[in-house]
Write a protein that holds these residues in place. Sequence first.
Motif, PDB file in Angstrom:
ATOM      1  N   VAL A   1       5.398   1.224   3.487  1.00  0.00           N
ATOM      2  CA  VAL A   1       4.408   1.626   2.302  1.00  0.00           C
ATOM      3  C   VAL A   1       3.173   1.402   2.744  1.00  0.00           C
ATOM      4  N   GLY A   2       2.457   2.727   2.861  1.00  0.00           N
ATOM      5  CA  GLY A   2       0.950   2.503   3.104  1.00  0.00           C
ATOM      6  C   GLY A   2       0.349   2.397   1.662  1.00  0.00           C
ATOM      7  N   THR A   3      -0.441   1.371   1.661  1.00  0.00           N
ATOM      8  CA  THR A   3      -1.170   1.226   0.179  1.00  0.00           C
ATOM      9  C   THR A   3      -2.225   0.071   0.055  1.00  0.00           C
ATOM     10  N   THR A   4      -3.086   0.343  -0.752  1.00  0.00           N
ATOM     11  CA  THR A   4      -4.135  -0.537  -0.953  1.00  0.00           C
ATOM     12  C   THR A   4      -4.019  -1.273  -2.217  1.00  0.00           C
TER      13      THR A   4
ATOM     14  N   VAL B   1       8.641   6.583   4.623  1.00  0.00           N
ATOM     15  CA  VAL B   1       7.408   6.605   4.849  1.00  0.00           C
ATOM     16  C   VAL B   1       6.478   6.908   3.602  1.00  0.00           C
ATOM     17  N   ILE B   2       5.661   5.710   3.014  1.00  0.00           N
ATOM     18  CA  ILE B   2       5.418   6.014   1.662  1.00  0.00           C
ATOM     19  C   ILE B   2       3.639   6.000   1.848  1.00  0.00           C
ATOM     20  N   GLY B   3       3.124   6.906   1.138  1.00  0.00           N
ATOM     21  CA  GLY B   3       1.564   6.630   0.832  1.00  0.00           C
ATOM     22  C   GLY B   3       1.285   6.708  -0.626  1.00  0.00           C
TER      23      GLY B   3
ATOM     24  N   ALA C   1      -3.718   6.489  -0.383  1.00  0.00           N
ATOM     25  CA  ALA C   1      -2.739   6.928   0.791  1.00  0.00           C
ATOM     26  C   ALA C   1      -1.762   8.050   0.215  1.00  0.00           C
ATOM     27  N   GLY C   2      -2.132   8.464  -0.857  1.00  0.00           N
ATOM     28  CA  GLY C   2      -1.253   9.459  -1.438  1.00  0.00           C
ATOM     29  C   GLY C   2      -1.673  10.679  -1.191  1.00  0.00           C
ATOM     30  N   THR C   3      -2.950  11.113  -0.887  1.00  0.00           N
ATOM     31  CA  THR C   3      -3.646  12.449  -0.676  1.00  0.00           C
ATOM     32  C   THR C   3      -2.826  13.527   0.265  1.00  0.00           C
ATOM     33  N   ILE C   4      -2.437  12.891   1.566  1.00  0.00           N
ATOM     34  CA  ILE C   4      -1.801  13.698   2.683  1.00  0.00           C
ATOM     35  C   ILE C   4      -0.540  14.299   2.091  1.00  0.00           C
TER      36      ILE C   4
END
Length: 341
Positions: free
Chosen positions: A88-91, A146-148, A296-299
């Motif tokens: 999980v790609g996250t800030t 893979v999550i953004g 991380a959600g934009t792409i």
Amino acid sequence: MVTLSPTRAVRRARIASLATYVPPKLLTNADLEHMVDTTNEWILQRTGIRQRHIVEPGVGTSDLAKEAALVAIERAGLTPADIDLIIVGTTTPDTLFPSTACRLQAKIGATRAWGFDLGAACSGFVYGVSTATGLVASGAVNHALVIGADVMSSIIDYTDRATCVIFGDGAGAAVISASPDDQIGILDFENYVDGTGGDALQMPAGGSLMRTTAETVAQGLHYVKQDGQTVFKFAVRNTEEAARRLLERNHLTAADVDLFVSHQANRRIITSAAEKLGIPPEKVVINIEDYGNTTAGTIPLALDDAVKDGRLKHGDLVVLASVGAGFTVGSVLMRWGTVQN
Ligand code: UT7
């Protein structure tokens, strides 16, 4: 056609499916005009954003990720139990710990998966795809999720016009699996960081360095702080740099690129970087108008829109590029395969 480099991959990994989710509630430029000293014209002209989606309080990053993940898994023809790895790609994790990957694992019932959160800010999806590619290519993992995803509204000061007009909430999910066709899939990536730029975009408090106290909360130090112009200049230069290095290394030029899918932080960053690369506007995906910067959600949101619009077709050469807080820089080169979305 780029060929498989035996030094970089044992088997080709590809995006086997893609899905996205944004919460239904909208925050428009007109809404922001009533909240801070700004105008629709300023926001549109300086950023290209018209609206963002934001969650209701009580909704966390794992909730958005779950919606996208379950659809992506189904579209890949899999069940949650088939997933080996969750990144999980996250800030904006649900909590500092446990990780959002663990919370997501429980929510979707990915009973066999291990997983972790990946802290690379806006490069979270690109770094997640890069990491998963290595593990799938080596044979260590068969199916990686893979999550953004980010709930930026949870860390934005809605009295600060310099930041609150930019960000929105959203999630994307991709299943990365071995490609049945060696020519289709993730071909290469070019990632690097420049930690000297860390102060230009950060949330100062709430970590181990500046502990949460009544004072830090009163001073608003748990919100995003940004030196916009420094970030802007770095982003233009390095979006171009990472993509150019990647193309050169693979003996490709801008003319070979069918679609350029950059992080959506500011319309002017995307168009400037594409122009420097020599990629014409018709090959550049821009959907920031509808979502704002979802970190991380934009792409995945941009990729998903391109597939839905019919702009992304089987065999197309795609370059992903991102710059995020850190600074993190990333670029992925892939030959697109038909995926469900
Ligand atoms: O995902 C990575 C994270 N972030 C980014 O990539 C963001 C990179 N930076 C940017 O996108 C831009 O720098 C911003 C959109 C943040 C700001 O745009 P800018 O064109 O760089 O504006 P600026 O900061 O130079 O400010 C110009 C003027 C200032 O007023 P004065 O000092 O000239 O009177 C600001 O106070 O615009 C003012 N301003 C605003 N005015 C109306 C700043 N924000 C606003 C606003 N509405 N929302």
